[in-house]
Motif scaffolding. Structure first.
Motif, PDB file in Angstrom:
ATOM      1  N   ASN A  61     -21.073  96.398  41.791  1.00  0.00           N
ATOM      2  CA  ASN A  61     -19.937  95.597  42.257  1.00  0.00           C
ATOM      3  C   ASN A  61     -20.412  94.179  42.548  1.00  0.00           C
ATOM      4  N   TYR A  62     -19.499  93.244  42.422  1.00  0.00           N
ATOM      5  CA  TYR A  62     -19.822  91.872  42.779  1.00  0.00           C
ATOM      6  C   TYR A  62     -19.845  91.724  44.290  1.00  0.00           C
ATOM      7  N   LEU A  63     -20.681  90.825  44.748  1.00  0.00           N
ATOM      8  CA  LEU A  63     -20.758  90.544  46.182  1.00  0.00           C
ATOM      9  C   LEU A  63     -19.536  89.725  46.593  1.00  0.00           C
ATOM     10  N   PRO A  64     -19.164  89.753  47.859  1.00  0.00           N
ATOM     11  CA  PRO A  64     -18.039  88.927  48.312  1.00  0.00           C
ATOM     12  C   PRO A  64     -18.320  87.443  48.077  1.00  0.00           C
ATOM     13  N   ASP A  65     -17.266  86.685  47.864  1.00  0.00           N
ATOM     14  CA  ASP A  65     -17.419  85.241  47.671  1.00  0.00           C
ATOM     15  C   ASP A  65     -18.042  84.605  48.900  1.00  0.00           C
ATOM     16  N   THR A  66     -18.847  83.590  48.656  1.00  0.00           N
ATOM     17  CA  THR A  66     -19.375  82.774  49.741  1.00  0.00           C
ATOM     18  C   THR A  66     -18.387  81.635  49.938  1.00  0.00           C
ATOM     19  N   VAL A  67     -17.806  81.550  51.126  1.00  0.00           N
ATOM     20  CA  VAL A  67     -16.755  80.580  51.396  1.00  0.00           C
ATOM     21  C   VAL A  67     -17.216  79.624  52.483  1.00  0.00           C
ATOM     22  N   GLY A  68     -16.972  78.335  52.260  1.00  0.00           N
ATOM     23  CA  GLY A  68     -17.310  77.332  53.259  1.00  0.00           C
ATOM     24  C   GLY A  68     -17.435  75.957  52.627  1.00  0.00           C
ATOM     25  N   LYS A  69     -17.859  75.006  53.448  1.00  0.00           N
ATOM     26  CA  LYS A  69     -18.067  73.647  52.957  1.00  0.00           C
ATOM     27  C   LYS A  69     -19.499  73.495  52.472  1.00  0.00           C
ATOM     28  N   ILE A  70     -19.670  72.660  51.468  1.00  0.00           N
ATOM     29  CA  ILE A  70     -21.007  72.389  50.948  1.00  0.00           C
ATOM     30  C   ILE A  70     -21.707  71.465  51.936  1.00  0.00           C
ATOM     31  N   LYS A  71     -22.774  71.971  52.548  1.00  0.00           N
ATOM     32  CA  LYS A  71     -23.496  71.213  53.579  1.00  0.00           C
ATOM     33  C   LYS A  71     -24.663  70.429  52.999  1.00  0.00           C
ATOM     34  N   GLY A  72     -25.105  70.775  51.809  1.00  0.00           N
ATOM     35  CA  GLY A  72     -26.224  70.065  51.204  1.00  0.00           C
ATOM     36  C   GLY A  72     -26.570  70.675  49.862  1.00  0.00           C
ATOM     37  N   TYR A  73     -27.523  70.044  49.199  1.00  0.00           N
ATOM     38  CA  TYR A  73     -27.968  70.540  47.899  1.00  0.00           C
ATOM     39  C   TYR A  73     -29.359  70.011  47.620  1.00  0.00           C
ATOM     40  N   ASN A  74     -30.022  70.649  46.683  1.00  0.00           N
ATOM     41  CA  ASN A  74     -31.303  70.163  46.176  1.00  0.00           C
ATOM     42  C   ASN A  74     -31.366  70.483  44.694  1.00  0.00           C
ATOM     43  N   GLU A  75     -32.543  70.346  44.082  1.00  0.00           N
ATOM     44  CA  GLU A  75     -32.630  70.566  42.643  1.00  0.00           C
ATOM     45  C   GLU A  75     -32.458  72.032  42.246  1.00  0.00           C
ATOM     46  N   ASP A  76     -32.558  72.956  43.215  1.00  0.00           N
ATOM     47  CA  ASP A  76     -32.453  74.383  42.909  1.00  0.00           C
ATOM     48  C   ASP A  76     -31.069  74.974  43.160  1.00  0.00           C
ATOM     49  N   GLY A  77     -30.311  74.400  44.102  1.00  0.00           N
ATOM     50  CA  GLY A  77     -29.024  74.988  44.419  1.00  0.00           C
ATOM     51  C   GLY A  77     -28.291  74.249  45.518  1.00  0.00           C
ATOM     52  N   ILE A  78     -27.246  74.891  46.039  1.00  0.00           N
ATOM     53  CA  ILE A  78     -26.417  74.278  47.080  1.00  0.00           C
ATOM     54  C   ILE A  78     -26.461  75.120  48.352  1.00  0.00           C
ATOM     55  N   PHE A  79     -26.168  74.471  49.464  1.00  0.00           N
ATOM     56  CA  PHE A  79     -26.059  75.137  50.749  1.00  0.00           C
ATOM     57  C   PHE A  79     -24.596  75.143  51.159  1.00  0.00           C
ATOM     58  N   ILE A  80     -24.032  76.349  51.251  1.00  0.00           N
ATOM     59  CA  ILE A  80     -22.668  76.496  51.740  1.00  0.00           C
ATOM     60  C   ILE A  80     -22.800  77.079  53.131  1.00  0.00           C
ATOM     61  N   GLU A  81     -22.425  76.249  54.122  1.00  0.00           N
ATOM     62  CA  GLU A  81     -22.697  76.560  55.526  1.00  0.00           C
ATOM     63  C   GLU A  81     -24.193  76.847  55.636  1.00  0.00           C
ATOM     64  N   GLU A  82     -24.617  78.039  56.028  1.00  0.00           N
ATOM     65  CA  GLU A  82     -26.048  78.339  56.137  1.00  0.00           C
ATOM     66  C   GLU A  82     -26.573  79.156  54.957  1.00  0.00           C
ATOM     67  N   ASN A  83     -25.749  79.399  53.954  1.00  0.00           N
ATOM     68  CA  ASN A  83     -26.141  80.208  52.800  1.00  0.00           C
ATOM     69  C   ASN A  83     -26.601  79.328  51.649  1.00  0.00           C
ATOM     70  N   PHE A  84     -27.707  79.740  51.012  1.00  0.00           N
ATOM     71  CA  PHE A  84     -28.212  79.029  49.845  1.00  0.00           C
ATOM     72  C   PHE A  84     -27.802  79.784  48.588  1.00  0.00           C
ATOM     73  N   ILE A  85     -27.281  79.053  47.603  1.00  0.00           N
ATOM     74  CA  ILE A  85     -26.888  79.644  46.323  1.00  0.00           C
ATOM     75  C   ILE A  85     -27.543  78.827  45.206  1.00  0.00           C
ATOM     76  N   ALA A  86     -28.333  79.493  44.393  1.00  0.00           N
ATOM     77  CA  ALA A  86     -28.992  78.827  43.272  1.00  0.00           C
ATOM     78  C   ALA A  86     -27.955  78.473  42.208  1.00  0.00           C
ATOM     79  N   TYR A  87     -28.179  77.351  41.542  1.00  0.00           N
ATOM     80  CA  TYR A  87     -27.230  76.907  40.514  1.00  0.00           C
ATOM     81  C   TYR A  87     -27.064  77.949  39.406  1.00  0.00           C
ATOM     82  N   ASP A  88     -28.157  78.582  39.009  1.00  0.00           N
ATOM     83  CA  ASP A  88     -28.081  79.519  37.888  1.00  0.00           C
ATOM     84  C   ASP A  88     -27.405  80.842  38.247  1.00  0.00           C
TER      85      ASP A  88
END
Length: 118
Positions: free
Chosen positions: A74-101
């Motif tokens: 099953n797919y994991l629940p969506d990560t919902v929130g505002k984008i708090k930051g990013y780097n070359e590997d991914g984005i930070f939504i609230e306190e969660n890191f999500i890789a671009y790929d």
């Protein structure tokens, strides 16, 4: 023979209570399984993802991100929130890191404010 209170045996009604608790437990379990089954969203192109992330950053909007990672088929629940930051590997939504790929789908979320009476 006289008694103060006549006792009325509920007989079948008493046993229906046992069935009811088991039945409601079964309903709760099926509702939980239905709730936890998350539908697959469409794959998005990198350009579409970049445009939505840019708009969310510029306008400080809330996003919902579905990753392409599966857990127990099953797919994991969506990560919902505002984008708090990013780097070359991914984005930070609230306190969660999500890789671009791992981003499968991203969308802007709009919440109706309770005080608006439109």
């Amino acid at each position: 023979m006289s008694t103060l209170h006549d006792y009325v045996d509920r007989k079948r009604l008493k046993w229906m209570g046992f069935y009811l608790s088991e039945h409601t437990a079964q309903i709760d379990q099926s509702a939980f399984e239905e709730y936890t089954t998350i539908e697959e969203k469409s794959d998005m192109a990198e350009q579409e993802i970049a445009e939505i992330m840019e708009e969310a950053l510029l306008k400080d909007k809330i996003v919902a991100v579905q990753s392409n990672e599966l857990w127990d088929h099953n797919y994991l629940p969506d990560t919902v929130g505002k984008i708090k930051g990013y780097n070359e590997d991914g984005i930070f939504i609230e306190e969660n890191f999500i890789a671009y790929d791992t981003i499968k789908h991203i969308e802007l979320k709009s919440y109706h404010k309770w005080s608006n009476i439109d």
